[in-house]
Design a protein around this motif. Structure first.
Motif, short mmCIF file in Angstrom:
data_model
loop_
_atom_site.label_atom_id
_atom_site.label_comp_id
_atom_site.label_asym_id
_atom_site.label_seq_id
_atom_site.Cartn_x
_atom_site.Cartn_y
_atom_site.Cartn_z
N SER A 117 24.08 24.00 13.96
CA SER A 117 24.76 23.87 12.67
C SER A 117 25.91 24.84 12.58
N PHE A 127 25.24 19.96 10.11
CA PHE A 127 24.90 19.76 11.51
C PHE A 127 26.15 19.45 12.33
N ALA A 187 18.92 20.92 17.07
CA ALA A 187 20.19 20.81 16.35
C ALA A 187 20.93 22.14 16.36
#
Length: 260
Positions: free
Chosen positions: A92, A98, A90
């Motif tokens: 962010s 996110f 991920a």
């Protein structure tokens, strides 16, 4: 104490998965969509205001989602930490919301390996994320710096991705840079921690099949962004104090790539 639902375990399980799918279908277009070029500039501004890293637009890292190993899967799901998992890759923003996620790779694959085969890497390499190509101008100097993604030492060094200096080569200037880099990069680690703290299922192995674990994770991700932007508390580091205040987050959105 067991709460009676007056229905079978199988029916309850089916309803949970259906609810997770609805959450993803409804909230994904709202909470996980590609930022515009103007929104990327806003994200970079937040990195500068909060973490003194004004040319960062994303922080990237991976998290192992623990689960029970599927039958006959061998060591495919066992990560270096010693338990079976799938990997959530991920990125962010500065407020630990996110922007891009890719979930479902085997736990035994390293962060660098997951990154190389992920849709995140493909989109970045092909320049399809609308990240500004202009450069950040350092105040009172003629120096310009391109907008960057920050990651840890596991990630490759790219023209758009920064990693910290190796510990063996540190002088004073490199130590200062590593400190600033770490401040910006930890926003994604904070996002993972908030996710696990808010949704207790991530604090123990998921007793489900890997594809169901991906579905549960997807639902939690969109709920995480929904809560952060509407009812969460954001860190305000613009003043002298280190307290928190409520921040309006309606102008910044995120997007998720397809998962494996």
């Amino acid at each position: 104490m067991t709460v009676p639902f007056h229905m079978s375990r199988r029916s309850i399980t089916r309803h949970i998965y259906q609810t997770c799918q609805v959450l993803w279908d409804v909230l994904q277009p709202l909470e996980l969509k590609s930022p515009t070029k103007h929104q990327w500039f806003k994200i970079a501004t937040r990195f500068g205001d909060l973490w003194d890293f004004p040319f960062a637009v994303e922080a990237i890292d991976g998290k192992h989602i623990a689960l029970n190993a599927p039958p006959k899967s061998g060591s495919m799901y066992y990560c270096y930490k010693g338990f079976p998992s799938i990997v959530l890759m991920a990125v962010s923003d500065a407020d630990s919301c996110f922007i891009l996620v890719d979930c479902g790779q085997y736990g035994r694959i390293s962060d660098a390996g997951v990154y190389r085969t992920s849709q995140i890497s493909k989109l970045l390499e092909e320049g399809k994320l609308n990240i500004p190509t202009s450069e950040f101008k350092v105040n009172s100097t003629e120096r310009t710096i391109p907008f960057m993604i920050v990651g840890d030492e596991a990630f490759p060094l790219k023209t758009y991705l920064l990693k910290p200096y190796a510990a063996k080569t540190l002088d004073q200037e490199k130590r200062i840079y590593n400190y600033r880099h770490s401040r910006a990069r930890r926003t994604v680690e904070c996002a993972f921690s908030i996710l696990a703290k808010k949704f207790k299922i991530f604090q123990r192995p998921l007793r489900v099949e890997p594809n169901k674990a991906v579905l549960l994770t997807d639902a939690a991700l969109v709920l995480h962004n929904f809560i952060r932007r509407r009812g969460g508390r954001m860190v305000d580091r613009t003043g002298e104090g280190t307290g928190e205040r409520h921040v309006s987050l309606g102008s910044t959105h995120a997007w998720r790539t397809t998962f494996c």
